[in-house]
Design an enzyme around this catalytic site. Structure first.
Site, PDB file in Angstrom:
ATOM      1  N   GLU A  29      -5.244  -4.810  10.383  1.00 31.96           N
ATOM      2  CA  GLU A  29      -4.242  -3.775  10.711  1.00 31.96           C
ATOM      3  C   GLU A  29      -4.368  -2.993  11.957  1.00 31.96           C
ATOM      4  O   GLU A  29      -5.156  -2.062  12.067  1.00 31.96           O
ATOM      5  CB  GLU A  29      -4.202  -2.821   9.484  1.00 31.96           C
ATOM      6  CG  GLU A  29      -3.900  -3.521   8.250  1.00 31.96           C
ATOM      7  CD  GLU A  29      -3.398  -2.509   7.279  1.00 31.96           C
ATOM      8  OE1 GLU A  29      -2.058  -2.815   6.624  1.00 31.96           O
ATOM      9  OE2 GLU A  29      -4.035  -1.506   6.955  1.00 31.96           O
ATOM     10  N   HIS A  62      -9.492   1.508   5.135  1.00 31.91           N
ATOM     11  CA  HIS A  62      -8.073   1.638   5.689  1.00 31.91           C
ATOM     12  C   HIS A  62      -8.076   2.528   6.933  1.00 31.91           C
ATOM     13  O   HIS A  62      -8.944   3.532   6.819  1.00 31.91           O
ATOM     14  CB  HIS A  62      -7.038   2.164   4.522  1.00 31.91           C
ATOM     15  CG  HIS A  62      -5.818   2.194   5.129  1.00 31.91           C
ATOM     16  ND1 HIS A  62      -5.096   2.906   6.177  1.00 31.91           N
ATOM     17  CD2 HIS A  62      -4.515   1.086   5.123  1.00 31.91           C
ATOM     18  CE1 HIS A  62      -3.927   2.800   6.482  1.00 31.91           C
ATOM     19  NE2 HIS A  62      -3.568   1.460   5.914  1.00 31.91           N
ATOM     20  N   GLY A  68       2.929   2.199  10.798  1.00 31.79           N
ATOM     21  CA  GLY A  68       4.083   3.066  10.565  1.00 31.79           C
ATOM     22  C   GLY A  68       4.730   3.360  11.798  1.00 31.79           C
ATOM     23  O   GLY A  68       5.512   4.335  11.940  1.00 31.79           O
ATOM     24  N   ASN A 120       0.967  -1.221  -0.022  1.00 34.46           N
ATOM     25  CA  ASN A 120       0.102  -0.068   0.066  1.00 34.46           C
ATOM     26  C   ASN A 120       1.110   1.164  -0.087  1.00 34.46           C
ATOM     27  O   ASN A 120       1.737   1.619   1.070  1.00 34.46           O
ATOM     28  CB  ASN A 120      -0.968  -0.064   1.157  1.00 34.46           C
ATOM     29  CG  ASN A 120      -1.739   1.105   1.380  1.00 34.46           C
ATOM     30  OD1 ASN A 120      -1.727   2.032   0.506  1.00 34.46           O
ATOM     31  ND2 ASN A 120      -2.359   1.482   2.646  1.00 34.46           N
ATOM     32  N   TRP A 121       0.864   2.005  -1.130  1.00 33.29           N
ATOM     33  CA  TRP A 121       1.793   2.922  -1.330  1.00 33.29           C
ATOM     34  C   TRP A 121       1.296   4.201  -0.726  1.00 33.29           C
ATOM     35  O   TRP A 121       1.981   5.247  -0.612  1.00 33.29           O
ATOM     36  CB  TRP A 121       2.001   3.155  -2.503  1.00 33.29           C
ATOM     37  CG  TRP A 121       3.142   2.344  -3.179  1.00 33.29           C
ATOM     38  CD1 TRP A 121       3.525   1.114  -2.683  1.00 33.29           C
ATOM     39  CD2 TRP A 121       3.586   2.367  -4.640  1.00 33.29           C
ATOM     40  NE1 TRP A 121       4.559   0.601  -3.689  1.00 33.29           N
ATOM     41  CE2 TRP A 121       4.462   1.187  -4.743  1.00 33.29           C
ATOM     42  CE3 TRP A 121       3.337   3.068  -5.865  1.00 33.29           C
ATOM     43  CZ2 TRP A 121       5.115   1.043  -6.024  1.00 33.29           C
ATOM     44  CZ3 TRP A 121       4.118   2.953  -7.065  1.00 33.29           C
ATOM     45  CH2 TRP A 121       4.805   1.804  -7.078  1.00 33.29           C
ATOM     46  N   LYS A 122       0.052   4.301  -0.143  1.00 29.99           N
ATOM     47  CA  LYS A 122      -0.445   5.590   0.560  1.00 29.99           C
ATOM     48  C   LYS A 122      -0.111   6.644  -0.422  1.00 29.99           C
ATOM     49  O   LYS A 122      -0.353   6.690  -1.784  1.00 29.99           O
ATOM     50  CB  LYS A 122       0.165   5.853   1.828  1.00 29.99           C
ATOM     51  CG  LYS A 122      -0.001   4.298   2.655  1.00 29.99           C
ATOM     52  CD  LYS A 122       0.455   4.454   4.027  1.00 29.99           C
ATOM     53  CE  LYS A 122       0.119   3.131   4.673  1.00 29.99           C
ATOM     54  NZ  LYS A 122       0.261   2.850   5.993  1.00 29.99           N
ATOM     55  N   SER A 172       3.604  -2.376  10.240  1.00 27.05           N
ATOM     56  CA  SER A 172       5.081  -2.470  10.403  1.00 27.05           C
ATOM     57  C   SER A 172       5.740  -3.704   9.937  1.00 27.05           C
ATOM     58  O   SER A 172       6.675  -4.170  10.618  1.00 27.05           O
ATOM     59  CB  SER A 172       5.403  -1.882  11.750  1.00 27.05           C
ATOM     60  OG  SER A 172       5.106  -0.885  12.176  1.00 27.05           O
ATOM     61  N   GLY A 179       2.903  -1.060   4.199  1.00 25.56           N
ATOM     62  CA  GLY A 179       3.129   0.253   3.473  1.00 25.56           C
ATOM     63  C   GLY A 179       4.765   0.507   3.482  1.00 25.56           C
ATOM     64  O   GLY A 179       5.230   0.263   2.326  1.00 25.56           O
ATOM     65  N   GLY A 180       5.327   1.238   4.403  1.00 24.35           N
ATOM     66  CA  GLY A 180       6.575   1.565   4.057  1.00 24.35           C
ATOM     67  C   GLY A 180       7.632   0.938   3.517  1.00 24.35           C
ATOM     68  O   GLY A 180       8.317   1.432   2.690  1.00 24.35           O
ATOM     69  N   GLU A 231      -6.242   4.835   8.070  1.00 24.74           N
ATOM     70  CA  GLU A 231      -6.239   6.368   7.743  1.00 24.74           C
ATOM     71  C   GLU A 231      -7.206   7.030   7.178  1.00 24.74           C
ATOM     72  O   GLU A 231      -7.453   7.898   7.466  1.00 24.74           O
ATOM     73  CB  GLU A 231      -4.763   6.281   6.719  1.00 24.74           C
ATOM     74  CG  GLU A 231      -3.530   6.196   7.631  1.00 24.74           C
ATOM     75  CD  GLU A 231      -2.452   5.321   6.971  1.00 24.74           C
ATOM     76  OE1 GLU A 231      -2.577   5.482   5.484  1.00 24.74           O
ATOM     77  OE2 GLU A 231      -1.520   4.900   7.478  1.00 24.74           O
TER      78      GLU A 231
HETATM   79  P1  13P Z   1       3.533   0.358   7.361  1.00 23.11           P
HETATM   80  O1  13P Z   1       3.759  -1.042   6.990  1.00 23.11           O
HETATM   81  O2  13P Z   1       4.177   1.220   7.024  1.00 23.11           O
HETATM   82  O3  13P Z   1       3.565   0.193   9.065  1.00 23.11           O
HETATM   83  O4  13P Z   1       1.711   0.525   7.055  1.00 23.11           O
HETATM   84  C1  13P Z   1       0.736  -0.601   6.897  1.00 23.11           C
HETATM   85  C2  13P Z   1      -0.272  -0.327   6.413  1.00 23.11           C
HETATM   86  O5  13P Z   1      -1.088   0.914   6.710  1.00 23.11           O
HETATM   87  C3  13P Z   1      -0.582  -0.871   5.036  1.00 23.11           C
HETATM   88  O6  13P Z   1      -1.812  -0.656   4.667  1.00 23.11           O
END
Ligand code: 13P
Length: 251
Positions: free
Chosen positions: A167, A95, A173, A9-11, A213, A234-235, A97
């Protein structure tokens, strides 16, 4: 048997140009994933969807959100027909966020999931509790409500296509990942909840991922357990070498 899934997920990261640079180096990663029966996915920004769709082969390219209506006066929104027109068949829904910053409720998620399934698309539905809820030992209560309200009243066959991602909000993050034991416990609980709603045949077909994470050095501890069907990352999915390292760690 359910296949393993590695989903990035590149956000709100990467321009089109950066997405294209990533796409160019993916064939060797896709080849490796195919050899080991792993499904790869990436959810870039809306603007990079078409770039990645055209620039890659063998990777599921997903939207990070969608509107549940086909068209109308909804400034800033993107509809399912618009996504289908460029060959997109999967979308992240709910999600944390978006739940936090965009008032994405379980009810709204449900409307989007229904619309996606009616359009033969795959919803990747995210659930998870906040740190406060975790500390108050309310994880199961929260996640159960998210699952029931988001995934109620669906056609059984369509439900089999849904992917769920657990999640925990406190792990996203932050580097504070939920232990594999917690992830296994909650993912098993989610599967049980789906079983109560739709029966074992359906619950056994649904893929359930862990996210929060996830890094190349810890992904294996999650995916080694057969309850966990994959990771939503994500990251660590942003750089191509890190994405490759996530894959090599689980094959
Ligand atoms: P991180 O892997 O950066 O913690 O993000 C997880 C996430 O929100 C994937 O949707």
């Amino acid at each position: 048997m359910r296949k393993k899934i590695l989903f990035g997920n590149w956000k709100m990261n990467k321009t089109n140009e950066e997405a294209l640079a990533f796409a160019k180096v993916t064939p060797s990663i896709v080849k490796l994933a195919k050899e080991h029966d792993v499904i790869l996915g990436i959810a870039p920004s809306y603007l990079a969807l078409e770039t990645l769709k055209k620039g890659t082969e063998g990777i599921v390219i997903a939207a990070q959100n969608v509107h549940y209506l086909d068209h109308g006066a909804y400034t800033g929104e993107v509809s399912i027909p618009m996504l289908k027109a460029i060959g997109i068949d999967t979308a992240l829904i709910g999600h944390s966020e978006r739940r936090t910053y965009d008032n994405e409720t379980n009810e709204k998620c449900h409307l989007k999931i229904v619309s996606l399934l009616q359009n033969d698309m795959v919803p990747l539905y995210c659930v998870g509790e906040t740190l406060e809820q975790f500390n108050a030992k309310k994880t199961k209560e929260i996640v159960e409500t998210q699952v029931i309200e988001g995934l109620k009243d669906l056609d059984e066959e369509a439900m089999k296509k849904v992917i769920v991602a657990y999640e925990p909000v406190w792990s996203i993050g932050t580097g504070l990942n939920a232990s594999p034991e917690i992830a296994i416990d909650i993912i098993s609980f989610i599967r049980k909840t789906i079983e109560k709603m739709y029966g074992k045949d359906v619950s056994e077909a649904v893929h359930i991922l862990y996210g929060g994470s996830v890094k190349p050095n810890n992904i294996h501890s999650y995916l080694a357990n057969e309850e966990i069907d994959g990771a939503l990352v994500g990251g660590a999915s942003l750089e191509v070498e890190s994405f490759r390292a996530l894959l090599t760690a689980i094959i």
